[in-house]
Design an enzyme around this catalytic site. Structure first.
Site, PDB file in Angstrom:
ATOM      1  CG  ASP A 265      -1.788   1.200   1.340  1.00  0.00           C
ATOM      2  OD1 ASP A 265      -2.849   1.184   0.686  1.00  0.00           O
ATOM      3  OD2 ASP A 265      -1.415   2.147   2.059  1.00  0.00           O
ATOM      4  CG  LEU A 266       1.264   3.509  -3.514  1.00  0.00           C
ATOM      5  CD1 LEU A 266       0.893   4.429  -4.668  1.00  0.00           C
ATOM      6  CD2 LEU A 266       2.708   3.017  -3.648  1.00  0.00           C
TER       7      LEU A 266
ATOM      8  CG  ASP B  45      -3.225   3.791  -1.860  1.00  0.00           C
ATOM      9  OD1 ASP B  45      -4.097   2.941  -1.554  1.00  0.00           O
ATOM     10  OD2 ASP B  45      -2.721   4.581  -1.034  1.00  0.00           O
TER      11      ASP B  45
END
Length: 369
Positions: free
Chosen positions: A243-244, A286
């Site tokens: 996950d960003l 994301d």
């Protein structure tokens, strides 16, 4: 398909025995052959007139004159018809004679003379021959002999018609077979195009349009398949789920277009960092995932370090990621949902560390410990 090593007669299975059988069906005897030969000098004397009357009548019709086309062709046809008329009275009707009749049919069929036009023309020639016989008959008291001549003319004309039409029909059959072959080729080609297009559409339906990676639908299909393969061959398998970090701030401050650019670059960096056998996905938003077949936690760690390095080189506007890694096999295996849950849990464990300090964090687990 024509066999260029065979004559027309051989292609149509017309043997000497077949020729004699057809003569027998017409009751075309040696006596008829002798009668025709005996009257050849008289026919030869009137041959030019017979041919002229024939073409004077036939060229009244636009269809005929259109096929002939020009004066040079007309002269050639006059000469060919003269020879044909005299051959009718040669007295020898063997395989060579039949081959010429077959070629007549082949030529007529190729230049577009329809079978009904041919039959009309041969009937006109037959009338002209009978008219010539009638002229001679007026000065001849042997009416029985004239009757036999008329019968012999009818028989030889019918004999010819059989072979000419046989070539016509053979040509039509060849055309039908060629058309069927072309149709089959086209159908096969169309089927392949449909298959290819269906495959393309299927592929597109499993792709994320923004990053070019596989999408969530494809993720579950591939994950189930790769788990099954790993279990079948007793191999290890790793799932990376990331996950960003900081992505929401980019979206909020710089807009969705800039956020999309970050996602696109992330997809490119993942593809640049993974091996050819690895499979990458944009899971949603994301979040990204990778399946690493035939891999261990140590190999997954190498991938994670390579991806972190590529992120730092690209700078990514300060965006980093948190990654959870879950491995199975070769002794313990779980289903797709359980493996995803384990990787997701590790991702959140890594992400928790970003609350204290921004950066790249990776947490891993072997499912089964």
């Amino acid at each position: 398909m024509h066999n260029l090593n065979q004559t027309l007669a051989e292609q149509l299975n017309i043997s000497k025995q077949e020729i004699e059988k057809r003569k027998s069906f017409l009751d075309f005897t040696k006596k008829d052959e002798e009668i025709l030969l005996a009257y050849k000098p008289i026919i030869a004397k009137h041959c030019n007139g017979i041919v002229k009357n024939f073409y004077d009548f036939m060229t009244q019709y636009t269809e005929v004159s259109t096929i002939i086309g020009d004066a040079e062709t007309m002269r050639r046809l006059y000469s060919a018809m003269n020879r044909y008329v005299l051959e009718l009275f040669d007295g020898h009707y063997d395989k060579d004679y039949v081959s010429k009749r077959l070629r007549i049919g082949l030529v007529h069929q190729r230049i577009g003379v329809s079978s009904d036009l041919y039959l009309s023309a041969i009937y006109r020639l037959q009338l002209n021959l009978h008219n010539t016989v009638a002229m001679y008959e007026m000065g001849n008291k042997d009416y029985m002999d004239m009757f036999s001549l008329r019968q012999a003319i009818n028989k030889i004309i019918m004999f010819d018609i059989q072979f000419v039409l046989e070539t016509y029909y053979s040509g039509l059959v060849n055309q039908v077979e060629a058309a069927k072959s072309e149709l089959k080729t086209y159908a096969d080609s169309l089927e392949k195009k449909v298959e290819d297009r269906t495959r393309e559409l299927e592929e597109l339906s499993m792709r994320d349009m923004l990053t070019g990676l596989y999408n969530q639908r494809a993720f579950f299909e591939y994950l189930r398949k790769e788990i099954s393969n790993a279990e079948r061959y007793r191999e290890s398998l790793v799932l990376c789920y990331l996950d960003l970090n900081g992505f929401k701030a980019i979206n909020d401050k710089k807009g969705h277009q800039e956020g999309d650019n970050v996602l696109i670059t992330t997809g490119k960096l993942i593809k640049d960092s993974m091996r050819e056998s690895d499979i990458a996905f944009r899971y949603g938003g994301d979040e990204f995932a990778l399946i690493l077949p035939h891999s261990t936690l140590e190999e997954a760690d190498v991938f994670a370090k390579r991806l972190i390095k590529n992120f730092r080189v690209d700078e990514m506007q300060g965006v980093s990621f948190s990654m959870g890694i879950a491995a199975i096999g070769p002794d313990v295996y779980v289903d797709a949902e359980a493996l995803l849950s384990a990787a997701d849990k590790e991702m959140y464990s890594a992400k928790a560390k970003t609350k204290k300090r921004r950066g790249f964090y990776v947490s891993s687990v072997y499912v089964g410990d």
